[in-house]
Each structure stands twice: as C-alpha cells, then as structure tokens.
Design an enzyme around this catalytic site. Sequence first.
Site, mmCIF file in Angstrom:
data_model
loop_
_atom_site.group_PDB
_atom_site.id
_atom_site.type_symbol
_atom_site.label_atom_id
_atom_site.label_comp_id
_atom_site.label_asym_id
_atom_site.label_seq_id
_atom_site.Cartn_x
_atom_site.Cartn_y
_atom_site.Cartn_z
ATOM 1 N N HIS A 118 0.814 -1.217 0.000
ATOM 2 C CA HIS A 118 0.000 0.000 0.000
ATOM 3 C C HIS A 118 0.849 1.270 0.000
ATOM 4 O O HIS A 118 0.307 2.364 -0.124
ATOM 5 C CB HIS A 118 -0.911 0.001 1.229
ATOM 6 C CG HIS A 118 -1.883 1.131 1.256
ATOM 7 N ND1 HIS A 118 -2.878 1.276 0.315
ATOM 8 C CD2 HIS A 118 -1.992 2.199 2.083
ATOM 9 C CE1 HIS A 118 -3.573 2.366 0.575
ATOM 10 N NE2 HIS A 118 -3.063 2.944 1.635
ATOM 11 N N CYS A 119 2.171 1.160 0.108
ATOM 12 C CA CYS A 119 2.999 2.364 0.269
ATOM 13 C C CYS A 119 3.755 2.763 -0.989
ATOM 14 O O CYS A 119 3.441 3.777 -1.613
ATOM 15 C CB CYS A 119 3.979 2.157 1.433
ATOM 16 S SG CYS A 119 3.185 2.059 3.047
ATOM 17 N N ILE A 120 4.767 1.999 -1.346
ATOM 18 C CA ILE A 120 5.699 2.438 -2.376
ATOM 19 C C ILE A 120 5.041 2.636 -3.748
ATOM 20 O O ILE A 120 5.367 3.597 -4.449
ATOM 21 C CB ILE A 120 6.902 1.474 -2.475
ATOM 22 C CG1 ILE A 120 7.626 1.424 -1.127
ATOM 23 C CG2 ILE A 120 7.879 1.937 -3.544
ATOM 24 C CD1 ILE A 120 8.793 0.477 -1.087
#
Length: 436
Positions: free
Chosen positions: A273-275
């Site tokens: 869900h981040c990078i």
Amino acid sequence: MHVDKLLNMFKNKEAVIGVVGLGYVGLPLAVEKAKAGYKVIGFDIQESRVEQVNMAINYIGDVVNADLEEMINSGQLQATTDYGRIAEVDAVAICVPTPLDIYQQPDTSYVKSSAIEIAKYAQEGMLVVLESTTYPGTTEEIVKPALEAKGLITGETVFVAYSPERVDPGNKQFKTKNTPKVVGGITANCTKVAASMYRSVLEGDVHEVSSPAIAEMEKIFENTFRHINIALANEMAILCERMGIDVWEVIDAAKSKPYGFMAFYPGPGLGGHCIPIDPFYLTWKAREYNYHTRLIELAGEINNAMPEYVVNRTMHILNEDGKALRGSNVVVLGAAYKKDIDDVRESPVLKILELFGEQGATFSVVDPYVKHFRLSDISIETVELTEELLENADVVLLTTDHSDFDYDFIAQNSAVIFDTRNAFKDVAKPNKYFKL
C-alpha cells in the site's frame, strides 16, 4: 491547563486512547498501546473486523496472537463500530487507508469521514493524530478544520498532529514498538503532547519536527526514495540482461563499498500500500505549485512496466524450447508482494497473472501464506507445491522469495526456472535457469 492534564495522563497511563482503522497499521498500534498500560478502543467501519478483534482472532501478521488475546481478555483493548464512543477517549490516532482513485489521484475520503466523525464527539483537551500516509498539508487542510468547526481551538482546546506510520510487514527486526517515530504538531503544544503519548508507548526514538507538513513530506520522501532506487535497480536489471551481465553480482560487488552506496534490488514490480502509491500523492500535490516531478513519474513508469517485462521474458524463455506462451503451463511461486507475508495489495503478481491470462497461458499459483485471492472478479485458490506440479510445468516462475519455499526441492523437480528474486543463488540449479 489542557496541556498539563494530557501530559500527566500520558505519564500515568490514565488516558483512554482510540485508534480509528484496525488494519495493518491500526491494529498493531492499538495492541502496543494496550500493552503499554492504556485502555484502548479500536474503531472500524467493518463489522467483521471488529468482531474478529473482540474475539481475539488475529488477522495481521505483525501482531502476536498471544498479545492480542491477552489485551482482549484483560479488557485493555476492545473494538467497536460505534463512533459515538469517541466521547470516551482522550487521544485518538487516525490509521485509515489513503488509496489512489481511478485517475491516480489521492483519495482522502477515509481521512475526511474519520475527521468528521471524530469532530462530532470530540471533547475539549483531546489529542488527534493522523497517521495515514498522505500529501503535505492534509492535517491542516482536513483534520484541523473539521475539529475547529465544532468550536475547538487548535493548540488550546484540541491538539492536532501528524505522525506517519512506519510499518514494514514481515520485518523480523523492526516492529511498531521499536521503530523510530516522527511527530509534527500544528502548534508547539500539539507536538509536545503527541510526542509524550508516543514516548510512553514506544521504545524507538521520537523525533519532533516543526509542523505536520514536514512530517507528511518526510514520509513521502522515505517511500519515494525507495521507489526511485528500486526503479534504478530494475532498469539496471533490464540492461544487464541484454548485455549478458549478472545484475545481482553487480549489486553484491557495489555494496562492498562502505560509503556512498545503498543496495536496492530488482524484482517483478512494486506492491503493497505504500511504495506504489505514496509517490503519486506528491506528484499530484506538486501540480498545485506548477512543478512537474519528472524523476518520480519516470521511476513509476519503469516500476509499473516490470510485470509486462517479466511476462515478455517468460515468453522468450519458452520460445527457446519452441513453445508459445499460449497453451503453456506456468507455475507461479508467490502471490504476496514481498516475502514471508500474506499481503497481496497492489502485488505485481496480480498484473503478471492477468497478462498470462490474456496471452492464453494456464497458470497455477503456490503461496504458503496466501490461501486465496481475487484476480479481477475471479477468486483464485493457491495450490500445494508438489513434485508432480513442478514436473508438469513448462516454466516455473519465482515471483516472491518466501523463506518457506524448499528451493532445493523446486530446483530438483523443475525443468525450467525463471527467478525474479535471485532466490536460487545458493542451490544447484537446472540447466535452464534464468534470472531477472
């Protein structure tokens, strides 16, 4: 007066703390706060998730089952869908998703709805901390106005701060408790009380910054740093393959330098869900300031193209045996986006499987951490790793280097292997072994 009261409550563990959003960030944080001695109320709009927490059924890999069970049974932690219970808490952390919409623009709707619900029941002297990764300015543009619309005064009768989550699923060394925390409040008092709360819970250092925008930007900078360097590693991998050079050996040699180099590795694409998502929050916000983040967007293009590159390489590998991808049997090892976790969010494997399907290939997926997942509108069940499965494969594609995989067994029973993670580096390989 409110500042001193909150500081004393944190010092004596007398505060009731709320956590909004009981996902990969919120549940570990709620458990750690409960273990630190606080009474914690977790809020989530998903009834099934709330029921699981209250039954001490753990669904997050980074949470220890025994810890969750102990906190629930002792009454230190409970979960609810009733936002009216915000009135019971002295401090609340917002840990809700911040995805991209279909136009690759930030979707802050969960933050907005959470801030509005909190504001409905907020009491004077409350601390509200946003932890969701977002663009610089969100805390002051969304959370602060929602609270002040109720008549609360930031820095006096309500304290508002931003403290970015730092969660690395599957990391054996750094968990919520021992990872350093960054905190930036709208006022000095906001920073002071927020930092005090985190210091009373965590073992990691709490680094104070001068504003929420600094903390919001540093979080995106962290992930953009990784995003860009992974793109460089991926581009090097593509070039090295064409030149007949082993990119993994190149990286191993480069990291022997004790300064000026940090090793990043290529792979089949970005997941989680981040990078894959966070840098787009920055590129979107940059347009407001008439600036085009060319390097970030180019890195995104490179990383997003890796699943297609993997499929094209697979096609060429099959061609060497006179086979077409259409009609071939591909065994894919790994569905999760990284090793030793069960998270398939944004996993590049999903795109790879979609492309295989479009090209008419037959595929089976093996993942010891993932029993089933959705591919578009289809539910995919993973299968057991067997000798027969490997022997019948036209090619075995390693996409996730889980520690649980028996790499010797896989190598011994596979005729053709395409390894996108350099997972077979220490085992005897078949004659037809290819690396990214």
